[in-house]
Design an enzyme around this catalytic site. Structure first.
Site, PDB file in Angstrom:
ATOM      1  N   HIS A  55       0.827  -1.223   0.000  1.00  0.00           N
ATOM      2  CA  HIS A  55       0.000   0.000   0.000  1.00  0.00           C
ATOM      3  C   HIS A  55       0.860   1.273   0.000  1.00  0.00           C
ATOM      4  O   HIS A  55       0.511   2.278   0.631  1.00  0.00           O
ATOM      5  CB  HIS A  55      -0.980   0.035   1.181  1.00  0.00           C
ATOM      6  CG  HIS A  55      -2.083  -0.976   1.101  1.00  0.00           C
ATOM      7  ND1 HIS A  55      -3.248  -0.739   0.410  1.00  0.00           N
ATOM      8  CD2 HIS A  55      -2.195  -2.231   1.592  1.00  0.00           C
ATOM      9  CE1 HIS A  55      -4.026  -1.810   0.505  1.00  0.00           C
ATOM     10  NE2 HIS A  55      -3.408  -2.734   1.208  1.00  0.00           N
ATOM     11  N   ASN A 128     -10.901  -2.195   2.132  1.00  0.00           N
ATOM     12  CA  ASN A 128     -10.541  -2.252   0.714  1.00  0.00           C
ATOM     13  C   ASN A 128     -11.768  -1.886  -0.127  1.00  0.00           C
ATOM     14  O   ASN A 128     -12.878  -1.786   0.402  1.00  0.00           O
ATOM     15  CB  ASN A 128     -10.082  -3.659   0.324  1.00  0.00           C
ATOM     16  CG  ASN A 128      -8.659  -3.962   0.773  1.00  0.00           C
ATOM     17  OD1 ASN A 128      -7.825  -3.061   0.859  1.00  0.00           O
ATOM     18  ND2 ASN A 128      -8.383  -5.212   1.047  1.00  0.00           N
ATOM     19  N   TYR A 338      -0.094  -4.589  11.651  1.00  0.00           N
ATOM     20  CA  TYR A 338      -0.151  -3.162  11.302  1.00  0.00           C
ATOM     21  C   TYR A 338       0.602  -2.282  12.299  1.00  0.00           C
ATOM     22  O   TYR A 338       1.466  -1.497  11.886  1.00  0.00           O
ATOM     23  CB  TYR A 338      -1.600  -2.702  11.108  1.00  0.00           C
ATOM     24  CG  TYR A 338      -2.131  -3.021   9.727  1.00  0.00           C
ATOM     25  CD1 TYR A 338      -2.262  -4.336   9.296  1.00  0.00           C
ATOM     26  CD2 TYR A 338      -2.468  -2.020   8.833  1.00  0.00           C
ATOM     27  CE1 TYR A 338      -2.720  -4.644   8.036  1.00  0.00           C
ATOM     28  CE2 TYR A 338      -2.932  -2.315   7.555  1.00  0.00           C
ATOM     29  CZ  TYR A 338      -3.057  -3.623   7.165  1.00  0.00           C
ATOM     30  OH  TYR A 338      -3.507  -3.926   5.909  1.00  0.00           O
TER      31      TYR A 338
END
Ligand code: NDP
Length: 493
Positions: A55, A128, A338
């Protein structure tokens, strides 16, 4: 006219001329005394921070979530405390596989992440633009991403993408069909939907829990590039979606989405023909209709991309009371990976960077201290919880301790788990093929888009891939083979 800004070195000393350097005579060597030159070059060398992996390519904007339709029977989180409440937020869109600087209109899944600054802390939805994903087992994620990238020789390698697909087709077929439909190349970020994909657990003030899936449906209509238009735009205007987002906001054509949820009881989940924690499946709309909860509107462009978008750190682990993660293995793995990625990319104190600060409340935990780039070390407060009466704790967080309480699982043993393959995996891809058939040209586009990509893989792999598509509908694999033959004939002309 605003007053001129006084320019200084990093230690605040005035600079007489930013373009003058010090040397011994006009042809002589430079001198180490020139700390301004040294500082300027050192800063330049360190301008880039590690990109997100994946990303890396992204665009962002600020806005607000307007809560307009009651959902208190399902969730009592701060952003739903009062109908009409407006919660400020930041959204970042992205592609997945490309390196920073690559075109933003490639065929790829798009990230759609939003950070809500609520009075009970920051909530991140790291979503998403597709409702499903390629794999439902987190240990496969790194290798899946590797297959999207140049190979070990740094060469494009279409074969590796399709070989991974063949090895994992029962999990991947649904998402691959979405990706190679025209929705795989959205015209702009404002012309696509967002989906949680994951199942979340939301709780109401009585402590009752439900499973939910979140949908953000564009108010501007779905608009996609064809395969050829997307390829052309990559070359002609690699920042097409970034510019569209910026210009839409600058011209007050604010991008907006209607936010809805699908709600499922634990009882209903136990009767599903697939696992409610399987991110390769959607919840059928007829059984679990969308319930509107509000609007997301983006109405403010960032003024400093690096500070406000590149340094933004979104994480599914940023949850607030009454919202929890379900046992979806992909989601649970993201709770760890994350924040870990942000610590690696931005440093352990990344949540103190202004755009990440929970500015509607105050982050306070004297155990989380020190480390590089610490901006707020809790003054002279003890480094431990001295006398508990001196601190305030909120009992609402007990919900987090009751993670998924009430949900029934097959057994409580630790098991070695892999997705159990079954024919149910082909049911939704088959349904999607029928959905595409309702819009003229969509089925043809899927076949053409896959063929354009798959023609670059070996004939053996092409055959294997077509067999998998035939499991959704025999028209697809057969059609792809014919289309590859057609594309190859026309390229020889
Ligand atoms: P429905 O017939 O109720 O809904 C079909 C959904 O398909 C639409 O609501 C739309 O989702 C989506 N869709 C429409 N056109 C396209 C397209 N060109 N490319 C991709 N998706 C499209 O069906 P079900 O809920 O029973 O689902 C049937 C199939 O639809 C699923 O197998 C799945 O592949 C796909 N789908 C389902 C979604 C869901 O949450 N149930 C979401 C997206 C796709 P939307 O309204 O979100 O735009």
């Amino acid at each position: 006219m605003t007053a001129p800004k006084k320019v200084t070195t990093d230690n605040g000393a005035p600079i007489s001329d930013p373009e003058t350097i010090q040397r011994i005579g006009s042809d002589g060597p430079l001198v180490l005394h020139d700390t301004n030159l040294i500082e300027t070059l050192a800063h330049f060398n360190r301008e880039f921070i590690p990109p997100r992996n994946p990303h890396a390519v992204g665009s962002g904007a600020f806005g607000e979530f307007i809560y307009d339709t009651d959902i208190s029977d399902v969730c009592s989180a701060a952003l739903f405390s009062e109908v009409g409440l407006r919660t400020p937020c930041l959204t970042r869109f992205s592609t997945v596989a490309g390196d920073r600087g690559s075109a933003d209109t490639v065929r790829d899944v798009c990230g759609f992440s939003t950070k809500f600054y609520t009075k009970e802390g920051n909530l991140d939805w790291v979503f998403n633009n597709t409702p499903v994903f390629f794999v439902n087992n987190p240990i496969k994620f790194p290798q899946f991403i590797h297959t999207q990238r140049p190979n070990s020789k740094n060469l494009p390698d279409f074969e590796q993408f399709w070989l991974f697909f063949c090895e994992n087709a029962q999990e991947s077929l649904h998402q691959v069909m979405v990706l190679f439909s025209n929705r795989g190349t959205p015209y702009s970020y404002k012309n696509m939907n967002g989906y949680s994909g994951h199942t979340y657990v939301w709780t109401n003030s009585k402590g009752e829990k439900h499973y939910v899936q979140v949908h953000l449906k564009t108010d501007h209509g779905i608009k996609n590039f064809t395969n050829e238009e997307a390829v052309k735009t990559c070359g002609e205007n690699p920042l097409h979606r970034q510019i569209d987002l910026h210009d839409s906001i600058a011209s007050k054509n604010y991008p907006s989405w209607t936010v809805s949820v699908q709600v499922m009881s634990f009882e209903e989940a136990s009767k599903l023909p697939f696992s409610v924690f399987d991110i390769t499946k959607v919840w059928p709309h007829d059984k679990f209709p969308l319930r509107r909860i509000g609007k997301l509107v983006l109405n403010e462009n960032p003024t400093n991309y690096f500070a406000q978008v590149e340094q933004a750190a979104f994480s599914p682990a940023n949850m607030i009371p009454y919202m929890e993660a379900s046992n979806d293995p992909m989601l649970v793995a993201r709770l760890l990976s994350y924040p870990d990625a942000h610590r690696a990319r931005l440093g352990k104190n990344y949540s103190q960077i202004p755009v990440n600060c929970p500015y509607k409340t105050r982050a306070y935990n004297p155990l989380h201290r020190d480390g590089k780039m610490q901006m707020d070390n809790f003054g002279s407060d003890p480094r431990y919880f001295s006398t508990l009466e001196n601190y305030e704790f909120d009992t609402k967080t007990q919900f987090l301790k009751n993670l998924n309480k009430g949900a029934k699982f097959n057994n409580n043993q630790i098991v070695e788990w892999k997705h159990e393959l079954s024919d149910i995996d082909f049911v939704q891809p088959a349904q999607l093929w029928k959905v595409l058939g309702k819009t003229p040209g969509e089925q043809k586009a899927l076949i053409h888009n896959v063929a354009s990509h798959l023609q670059n893989a070996s004939p053996t792999t092409q055959d294997k891939v077509c067999k998998w598509f035939n499991k959704a509908n025999v028209e697809i694999g057969t059609g792809i083979k014919l289309e590859i033959a057609k594309l190859q004939r026309s390229s020889k002309l």
